[in-house]
Design an enzyme around this catalytic site. Structure first.
Site, mmCIF file in Angstrom:
data_model
loop_
_atom_site.group_PDB
_atom_site.id
_atom_site.type_symbol
_atom_site.label_atom_id
_atom_site.label_comp_id
_atom_site.label_asym_id
_atom_site.label_seq_id
_atom_site.Cartn_x
_atom_site.Cartn_y
_atom_site.Cartn_z
ATOM 1 N N HIS A 431 -0.611 -9.562 1.949
ATOM 2 C CA HIS A 431 -1.312 -8.499 2.668
ATOM 3 C C HIS A 431 -0.381 -7.684 3.564
ATOM 4 O O HIS A 431 -0.779 -6.623 4.088
ATOM 5 C CB HIS A 431 -2.437 -9.099 3.512
ATOM 6 C CG HIS A 431 -3.674 -8.248 3.531
ATOM 7 N ND1 HIS A 431 -3.643 -6.877 3.441
ATOM 8 C CD2 HIS A 431 -4.985 -8.578 3.614
ATOM 9 C CE1 HIS A 431 -4.866 -6.396 3.483
ATOM 10 N NE2 HIS A 431 -5.711 -7.408 3.585
ATOM 11 N N ASP A 435 -2.315 -3.614 0.020
ATOM 12 C CA ASP A 435 -3.630 -3.443 0.628
ATOM 13 C C ASP A 435 -4.719 -3.882 -0.347
ATOM 14 O O ASP A 435 -4.525 -3.868 -1.571
ATOM 15 C CB ASP A 435 -3.854 -1.978 1.010
ATOM 16 C CG ASP A 435 -2.896 -1.509 2.103
ATOM 17 O OD1 ASP A 435 -2.522 -2.365 2.944
ATOM 18 O OD2 ASP A 435 -2.530 -0.324 2.100
#
Length: 459
Positions: A431, A435
């Site tokens: 992450h 995204d």
């Protein structure tokens, strides 16, 4: 007679220590010059140590799993003549010859600067398992107390285990069921009249279902297994991946009915290796589809150097393929997967998987992946949350194909219920770099290719 002290040589640039994976000799064994002594694993490779002299082994440096510093004594050999014991403290044995050090597996990142980021390494061969199951050594037993060393405590009789002799009221059928289940009726509390009934047995089983009651059966012995070699490397690298990477998972369902039909047609009438082409599985189609999409999603085909704060996007797809081996999980790499057709991918998958299992894979075939696919085949489950192969930023896991009824709109626009083949594909992403929107968009574009296999085959 003299003694020859064989010290662990410098077996790699920047290597300060190595782990003993397996011994091929023990104290008292006779070893010939160039005979095998031990397998040593470093962060970069597993190498085979061979004896520079002939003689009898009189000392070894430790057990499998122990870590030895470079330059420390590994084996002491009794030899004819003076040996090298004199002054051996201040000298190290010369580095072994190229044909003596047999490199088996090397794990390194493409830039060769952070070996700890590799996912796996392999042992010298599948015959030398890296998880050595060996019971913990017991401490020496104390000397038995002599008969004359008598005492009041020693003369006390050992009390017999207490057993319940109370009469339990129960019908023959209940008694038989209790015997079949391995239940002691004296432990069952009757609900009424002091008589144990089937309902009381059911209540006993339900109450003890969390582990208080265990049906009669064969009990295995406790055993402690040392985590060494490849299994230790896997443990360390997986822990580092989960510790340093904020994973997030995305799972999507795909209708693979048309893809399975196309695969069956391409395999129709073709035996394994017929015309030089192997039978196709689902993986070559999935890999081809992934390679077609990655130029649009370059952040998925990348490495993240968190120390330097740099993301390296790769133009070529060096696809890691997780493979289970006798020693543990390994990740052989399909180089330039984007340049291979379905049958070339199928052949390379088979070759690399076999090489990983039998220990013949080269170090260059086990490092440098840019994105990884992991599949458990028919055991793939409903969904998975695979651990990212650090320093990569994404890993993709196809799951088991199942048949379920679905609403399908026909050419006439009418929806009908049909039996379809469905498969979930799971993704885990870093992450910090990827995204959720990117992962979801990639998964939806992948669905378009998977559910219209002609697009996969199109140039």
């Amino acid at each position: 007679m003299g003694r020859y002290i064989f010290r662990l040589p410098d077996i790699g640039e920047g290597i300060a220590e190595a782990e003993i994976v397996a011994w091929h000799v023990k104290v008292g064994d006779t070893v010939e010059e160039d005979g095998r002594l031990a397998d040593m694993m470093t962060d970069k490779a597993t190498v085979e140590m061979e004896s520079p002299v002939s003689g009898t082994v009189v000392e070894v440096a430790g057990e499998a799993g122990d870590v030895i510093a470079i330059g420390s004594p590994l084996v002491v050999i009794e030899v004819e003549g003076a040996g090298n014991e004199e002054g051996a403290r201040n000298q190290s044995a010369p580095a072994p010859k190229a044909d003596v050090v047999a490199e088996r597996i090397e794990v390194e990142t493409p830039d060769a600067e952070d070996v700890d980021r590799a996912v796996t390494a392999a042992s010298a061969s599948s015959a030398r398992a890296d998880v050595v199951a060996e019971p913990v050594k017991k401490a020496p037993e104390s000397t038995p107390i002599p008969a004359q060393a008598d005492s009041a405590e020693a003369r006390k009789p050992t009390p017999a285990p207490q057993t319940s002799h109370a009469k339990v009221l129960a019908s023959p059928a209940v008694r038989q069921r209790a015997r079949d289940l391995g239940i002691d009726l004296s432990e069952v509390r009757p609900a009424e009249d002091g008589r144990v009934r089937h309902g009381d047995l059911d209540a006993f089983l339900s109450y003890n279902a969390t582990g208080g009651f265990q049906p009669a059966g064969v009990k295995g012995r406790d055993e402690q297994v040392r985590v060494i070699g490849l299994r230790r490397r896997i443990a360390e690298n997986m822990a580092a991946s989960k510790r340093n990477i904020p994973h997030f998972a995305y799972v999507e369902e795909y209708d693979v009915t048309a893809l399975e039909e196309a695969r069956a047609q391409l395999n129709s009438g073709r035996g394994a290796n017929a015309d030089g082409r192997p039978k196709l599985t689902m993986l070559p189609f999935l890999i081809t589809a992934i390679c077609k999409l990655l130029p649009k999603y370059p952040m998925l085909n990348a490495h993240y150097d968190d120390e330097a704060g740099v993301v390296t996007r790769y133009g070529s797809v060096h696809l890691g393929m997780a493979a289970q081996t006798p020693g543990g999980l390994m990740v052989p790499v399909i180089r330039d997967a984007q340049d291979r057709n379905l049958w070339q991918l199928a052949a390379e998958i088979t070759r690399l998987a076999n090489a990983a299992r039998d220990g013949s894979a080269k170090s260059s075939e086990l490092s440098g992946s840019t994105i990884t696919v992991t599949s458990l085949g028919p055991m793939g489950g409903v969904a998975t949350t695979p651990v990212i192969n650090r320093p990569e930023v994404a890993i993709i896991g196809p799951n088991r194909i199942v048949e379920r009824p679905m609403f399908v709109k026909g050419a006439d626009g009418v929806e009908r219920i049909e039996k379809r083949k469905l498969m979930n594909i799971s993704m885990s992403c870093d992450h910090r770099v990827v995204d959720g929107w990117d992962a979801a968009s990639f998964a939806q574009d992948l669905r378009k290719l998977i559910e219209a296999p002609a697009l996969i085959l199109a140039g």
